[in-house]
Design a protein around this motif. Structure first.
Motif, PDB file in Angstrom:
ATOM      1  N   VAL A  34     -37.952  -9.351   3.866  1.00 65.30           N
ATOM      2  CA  VAL A  34     -38.415 -10.542   4.587  1.00 65.30           C
ATOM      3  C   VAL A  34     -38.951 -11.646   3.685  1.00 65.30           C
ATOM      4  CG1 VAL A  34     -38.936  -9.283   6.701  1.00 65.30           C
ATOM      5  CG2 VAL A  34     -40.706  -9.537   4.959  1.00 65.30           C
ATOM      6  N   GLN A  37     -36.939 -14.946   3.530  1.00 65.06           N
ATOM      7  CA  GLN A  37     -36.957 -15.612   4.837  1.00 65.06           C
ATOM      8  C   GLN A  37     -38.293 -16.302   5.072  1.00 65.06           C
ATOM      9  OE1 GLN A  37     -35.977 -12.123   7.116  1.00 65.06           O
ATOM     10  NE2 GLN A  37     -33.895 -12.877   7.480  1.00 65.06           N
ATOM     11  N   ILE A  38     -39.382 -15.647   4.694  1.00 69.94           N
ATOM     12  CA  ILE A  38     -40.710 -16.265   4.851  1.00 69.94           C
ATOM     13  C   ILE A  38     -40.819 -17.490   3.945  1.00 69.94           C
ATOM     14  CG2 ILE A  38     -43.187 -15.938   4.528  1.00 69.94           C
ATOM     15  CD1 ILE A  38     -42.762 -12.979   5.269  1.00 69.94           C
ATOM     16  N   SER A  41     -38.799 -20.321   5.449  1.00 70.85           N
ATOM     17  CA  SER A  41     -39.493 -20.868   6.620  1.00 70.85           C
ATOM     18  C   SER A  41     -40.683 -21.720   6.189  1.00 70.85           C
ATOM     19  CB  SER A  41     -39.950 -19.730   7.533  1.00 70.85           C
ATOM     20  OG  SER A  41     -40.651 -20.230   8.633  1.00 70.85           O
ATOM     21  N   TRP A  78     -49.248  -8.465   7.295  1.00 76.71           N
ATOM     22  CA  TRP A  78     -48.088  -8.929   8.059  1.00 76.71           C
ATOM     23  C   TRP A  78     -47.116  -7.838   8.468  1.00 76.71           C
ATOM     24  CZ3 TRP A  78     -46.615 -13.405   4.238  1.00 76.71           C
ATOM     25  CH2 TRP A  78     -47.610 -14.398   4.286  1.00 76.71           C
ATOM     26  N   PHE A  82     -42.981  -7.815  10.431  1.00 81.68           N
ATOM     27  CA  PHE A  82     -41.795  -7.768   9.579  1.00 81.68           C
ATOM     28  C   PHE A  82     -40.508  -7.570  10.374  1.00 81.68           C
ATOM     29  CE2 PHE A  82     -44.003  -6.432   5.367  1.00 81.68           C
ATOM     30  CZ  PHE A  82     -44.467  -7.716   5.220  1.00 81.68           C
ATOM     31  N   ARG A  84     -39.775  -8.508  13.451  1.00 81.13           N
ATOM     32  CA  ARG A  84     -39.443  -9.763  14.138  1.00 81.13           C
ATOM     33  C   ARG A  84     -38.961 -10.819  13.147  1.00 81.13           C
ATOM     34  NH1 ARG A  84     -37.475 -13.288  16.889  1.00 81.13           N
ATOM     35  NH2 ARG A  84     -38.646 -14.694  18.218  1.00 81.13           N
ATOM     36  N   ILE A  85     -39.592 -10.869  11.967  1.00 72.95           N
ATOM     37  CA  ILE A  85     -39.183 -11.827  10.937  1.00 72.95           C
ATOM     38  C   ILE A  85     -37.790 -11.478  10.420  1.00 72.95           C
ATOM     39  CG2 ILE A  85     -39.703 -12.674   8.608  1.00 72.95           C
ATOM     40  CD1 ILE A  85     -42.696 -12.337   9.340  1.00 72.95           C
ATOM     41  N   GLY A  89     -35.506 -15.162  10.770  1.00 74.03           N
ATOM     42  CA  GLY A  89     -36.378 -15.692   9.726  1.00 74.03           C
ATOM     43  C   GLY A  89     -36.909 -17.086  10.005  1.00 74.03           C
ATOM     44  N   ALA A  92     -40.644 -17.226  11.040  1.00 73.16           N
ATOM     45  CA  ALA A  92     -41.604 -16.536  10.176  1.00 73.16           C
ATOM     46  C   ALA A  92     -42.963 -17.248  10.133  1.00 73.16           C
ATOM     47  CB  ALA A  92     -41.038 -16.389   8.770  1.00 73.16           C
ATOM     48  N   ILE A  96     -46.611 -15.989  11.452  1.00 71.36           N
ATOM     49  CA  ILE A  96     -47.692 -15.797  10.483  1.00 71.36           C
ATOM     50  C   ILE A  96     -48.904 -16.649  10.823  1.00 71.36           C
ATOM     51  CG2 ILE A  96     -48.309 -16.254   8.079  1.00 71.36           C
ATOM     52  CD1 ILE A  96     -45.442 -15.332   7.377  1.00 71.36           C
TER      53      ILE A  96
END
Length: 140
Positions: A34, A37-38, A41, A78, A82, A84-85, A89, A92, A96
């Motif tokens: 992830v 992707q975070i 985002s 977090w 994870f 769902r992210i 992505g 994210a 958060i």
């Protein structure tokens, strides 16, 4: 006893919170599955998080032990999001910064906003600090 200066306390808290954010957020790209992707985002939606990630990655690259410390914090805070992210992505940063999953997540959200709040406090204390006043020039 020496008087505690408000500007010194505000500066210490500001430096600590910036260092903590750089270490923890700098580990974001290293999170398995992830992390990218975070980071993507954050780049689209959160300039403050992007700043922490970019500068913190350089710090974490210089001292690899700090990357491990940051990853442990992020996984503890977090891990509930994870899945769902990993699905999508794009959400994210919404996940958060939105809901709070546990105490570690609440702490990260609090410290995330601390530097922008402490900077004006420090500047205010610094401008209003007491200074020595001289009425006449110093004798030589």
């Amino acid at each position: 006893m020496k008087k505690i200066r408000g500007w010194a306390v505000a500066l210490a808290l500001l430096l600590w919170s910036v260092a903590f954010n750089l270490i923890v957020w700098g580990a974001v790209p290293s999170l398995p599955d992830v992390g990218p992707q975070i980071a993507a985002s954050a780049h689209r939606e959160a300039p403050l998080a992007t700043t922490y990630i970019v500068l913190g990655s350089a710090v974490d690259d210089a001292v690899p032990a700090l990357r491990g410390y940051g990853m442990r914090w992020l996984e503890r805070a977090w891990s509930e999001g994870f899945a769902r992210i990993a699905e999508d992505g794009r959400v994210a940063m919404d996940l958060i910064t939105g809901s709070t999953w546990n105490g570690a997540h609440r702490w990260l959200k609090f410290v995330y906003w601390l530097p922008p709040l402490l900077l004006p406090v420090f500047l205010l204390f610094w401008i209003r600090r007491p200074r020595q006043v001289r009425l006449m020039g110093a004798r030589r």
